[in-house]
Enzyme design. Structure first.
Site, PDB file in Angstrom:
ATOM      1  N   SER A 135       0.816  -1.223   0.000  1.00  9.81           N
ATOM      2  CA  SER A 135       0.000   0.000   0.000  1.00  9.81           C
ATOM      3  C   SER A 135       0.849   1.273   0.000  1.00  9.81           C
ATOM      4  O   SER A 135       1.812   1.407   0.745  1.00  9.81           O
ATOM      5  CB  SER A 135      -0.915   0.022   1.219  1.00  9.81           C
ATOM      6  N   LYS A 170     -13.612  -3.989   1.575  1.00 15.70           N
ATOM      7  CA  LYS A 170     -14.510  -2.860   1.254  1.00 15.70           C
ATOM      8  C   LYS A 170     -15.979  -3.175   1.542  1.00 15.70           C
ATOM      9  O   LYS A 170     -16.738  -2.275   1.893  1.00 15.70           O
ATOM     10  CB  LYS A 170     -14.321  -2.426  -0.201  1.00 15.70           C
ATOM     11  N   ASN A 224     -14.533   2.776   0.932  1.00 11.79           N
ATOM     12  CA  ASN A 224     -13.062   2.800   0.942  1.00 11.79           C
ATOM     13  C   ASN A 224     -12.496   3.795   1.943  1.00 11.79           C
ATOM     14  O   ASN A 224     -11.283   3.919   2.061  1.00 11.79           O
ATOM     15  CB  ASN A 224     -12.483   3.019  -0.465  1.00 11.79           C
ATOM     16  N   ASP A 283     -13.408   6.301  -4.624  1.00  7.55           N
ATOM     17  CA  ASP A 283     -12.692   5.805  -5.809  1.00  7.55           C
ATOM     18  C   ASP A 283     -13.170   6.490  -7.091  1.00  7.55           C
ATOM     19  O   ASP A 283     -12.374   6.973  -7.893  1.00  7.55           O
ATOM     20  CB  ASP A 283     -12.849   4.289  -5.933  1.00  7.55           C
ATOM     21  N   LYS A 340     -23.872  -9.788 -16.107  1.00  9.85           N
ATOM     22  CA  LYS A 340     -23.463  -8.967 -14.958  1.00  9.85           C
ATOM     23  C   LYS A 340     -23.497  -7.472 -15.315  1.00  9.85           C
ATOM     24  O   LYS A 340     -23.933  -6.639 -14.519  1.00  9.85           O
ATOM     25  CB  LYS A 340     -22.027  -9.353 -14.555  1.00  9.85           C
TER      26      LYS A 340
HETATM   27  P1  ATR Z   1     -12.975  -5.694  -8.684  1.00 10.21           P
HETATM   28  O1  ATR Z   1     -13.731  -5.562  -7.419  1.00 10.21           O
HETATM   29  O2  ATR Z   1     -11.503  -5.405  -8.589  1.00 10.21           O
HETATM   30  O3  ATR Z   1     -13.614  -5.003  -9.846  1.00 10.21           O
HETATM   31  P2  ATR Z   1     -14.142  -8.222  -9.336  1.00 10.21           P
HETATM   32  O4  ATR Z   1     -15.392  -7.848  -8.650  1.00 10.21           O
HETATM   33  O5  ATR Z   1     -13.586  -9.590  -9.133  1.00 10.21           O
HETATM   34  O6  ATR Z   1     -12.960  -7.260  -8.966  1.00 10.21           O
HETATM   35  O7  ATR Z   1     -14.348  -7.960 -10.885  1.00 10.21           O
HETATM   36  C1  ATR Z   1     -13.341  -8.146 -11.813  1.00 10.21           C
HETATM   37  C2  ATR Z   1     -13.855  -7.713 -13.191  1.00 10.21           C
HETATM   38  O8  ATR Z   1     -12.799  -7.889 -14.143  1.00 10.21           O
HETATM   39  C3  ATR Z   1     -15.037  -8.507 -13.695  1.00 10.21           C
HETATM   40  O9  ATR Z   1     -15.862  -7.653 -14.437  1.00 10.21           O
HETATM   41  C4  ATR Z   1     -14.368  -9.573 -14.572  1.00 10.21           C
HETATM   42  O10 ATR Z   1     -15.200 -10.099 -15.583  1.00 10.21           O
HETATM   43  P3  ATR Z   1     -16.244 -11.304 -15.264  1.00 10.21           P
HETATM   44  O11 ATR Z   1     -17.381 -10.696 -14.520  1.00 10.21           O
HETATM   45  O12 ATR Z   1     -16.634 -11.839 -16.594  1.00 10.21           O
HETATM   46  O13 ATR Z   1     -15.458 -12.301 -14.443  1.00 10.21           O
HETATM   47  C5  ATR Z   1     -13.267  -8.742 -15.188  1.00 10.21           C
HETATM   48  N1  ATR Z   1     -12.132  -9.512 -15.706  1.00 10.21           N
HETATM   49  C6  ATR Z   1     -11.175 -10.141 -14.997  1.00 10.21           C
HETATM   50  N2  ATR Z   1     -10.266 -10.705 -15.821  1.00 10.21           N
HETATM   51  C7  ATR Z   1     -10.657 -10.429 -17.093  1.00 10.21           C
HETATM   52  C8  ATR Z   1     -10.142 -10.718 -18.387  1.00 10.21           C
HETATM   53  N3  ATR Z   1      -9.022 -11.427 -18.540  1.00 10.21           N
HETATM   54  N4  ATR Z   1     -10.812 -10.260 -19.468  1.00 10.21           N
HETATM   55  C9  ATR Z   1     -11.954  -9.538 -19.313  1.00 10.21           C
HETATM   56  N5  ATR Z   1     -12.498  -9.225 -18.122  1.00 10.21           N
HETATM   57  C10 ATR Z   1     -11.864  -9.666 -17.023  1.00 10.21           C
END
Ligand code: ATR
Length: 278
Positions: free
Chosen positions: A15, A68, A89, A104, A158
């Site tokens: 951090s 969070k 946050n 954020d 989603k």
């Molecule tokens: P955060 O809270 O950091 O946003 P999260 O809630 O786990 O983390 O969400 C991660 C996001 O990144 C999601 O929208 C995920 O897509 P899915 O809902 O289809 O899983 C997206 N994501 C992660 N890796 C990805 C990749 N390689 N290509 C496209 N989208 C990706």
């Protein structure tokens, strides 16, 4: 007595918040002590750590992964941004009251508008991803007056559900949700990558044609250099490609001002933390 603040997360070693808030305190002459707390990920672990910190005189916490939503549940009063994001946050402790905020998205908007000098008002905005980062960004982007916000996600459903949740709060902004593959033939002035793909050097599969001539490409991750998303944007001819260092500094400045009533300048912090995009 010196007021105490901290950032809590797990892991927490990486951090930058103690450095950032230390610099803010120095620059504004505020007498405060800011540390990093490693939270327990066991059930009730966040609340125990927060209770102990308050009992020891803690005045506020920054909250990072994976706490969070725990902080959201812990707060007794939530800002509209935190409410809609479903995540907190930053916390401020005032006696029995626990105020929860989510800075954020506000930090993201401030970085684009003030630091990069670009308008969001009237722009067509694409947000990639439908997780926590996107949830935090949507309301501030709508408030900034984007004409259109499209949320596009690998899992289309989603994005559609998230967009529907935000429609009643979007004012004059049109909000849509779709899959990444549904972006063919669509063009945007600002493209935010709010997926976690860049953390593992992956690329959300999008067509380079989504970037309008002169578009801004913004990866919300910080310190990863030229991510595959930013490389694609650069190759597609984007006028500006940037990472999330400014967002990091601005959300910290928002929390600092909320706690202390003084707005710190972020330029020094951004200059110190900037990692070249190569
Ligand atoms: P955060 O809270 O950091 O946003 P999260 O809630 O786990 O983390 O969400 C991660 C996001 O990144 C999601 O929208 C995920 O897509 P899915 O809902 O289809 O899983 C997206 N994501 C992660 N890796 C990805 C990749 N390689 N290509 C496209 N989208 C990706």
């Amino acid at each position: 007595m010196t007021d105490r603040y901290a950032v809590i997360g797990n892991p927490i070693d990486h951090s930058k918040s103690p450095l950032i808030h230390g610099l803010f305190a120095q620059a504004t002459g505020q007498d405060l002590h800011y540390t990093a707390l490693l939270g327990e990920t066991t059930p009730g672990g966040f609340a125990r750590a927060a209770n102990a910190f308050r009992a020891a005189g803690g005045r506020g916490l920054n909250v990072t992964v994976p706490f969070k939503t725990d902080a959201f549940a812990y707060a007794t009063e939530l800002s509209p941004d935190a409410q809609l994001a479903g995540a907190v946050n930053a916390l401020k402790f005032e006696g029995d009251r626990v105020l929860g905020q989510n800075f954020d998205g506000i930090g993201l908007v401030r970085d684009v508008e003030r630091n990069l000098g670009l308008a969001i008002a009237g722009q067509r905005v694409l947000v990639l991803g439908a997780g926590g980062a996107t949830r935090g960004a949507l309301l501030p982007l709508a408030r900034a007056g984007a004409s259109l916000i499209v949320v596009a996600n690998r899992t289309a459903e989603k994005a559609k559900i998230l967009a529907q949740t935000f429609v009643p709060h979007a004012g004059g902004t049109t909000v849509e949700g779709c899959g990444l593959g549904a972006l063919e033939d669509r063009v945007f002035d600002i493209v935010f990558n709010a997926t976690s793909a860049s953390l593992s050097a992956e690329l959300p599969v999008i067509s380079p044609s989504v970037f309008a001539p002169g578009a801004l490409a913004y990866d919300l991750v910080y310190g990863k250099g030229l991510t595959p998303f930013l490389r694609l944007a650069r190759q597609a001819g984007c006028a500006q490609v940037v990472d999330g260092v400014g967002m990091l500094a601005e959300q910290a400045a928002e929390a600092f001002e909320w706690w202390r009533g003084v707005r710190p300048d972020t330029r020094d912090v951004i200059a110190r933390l900037t990692v070249p995009l190569t």
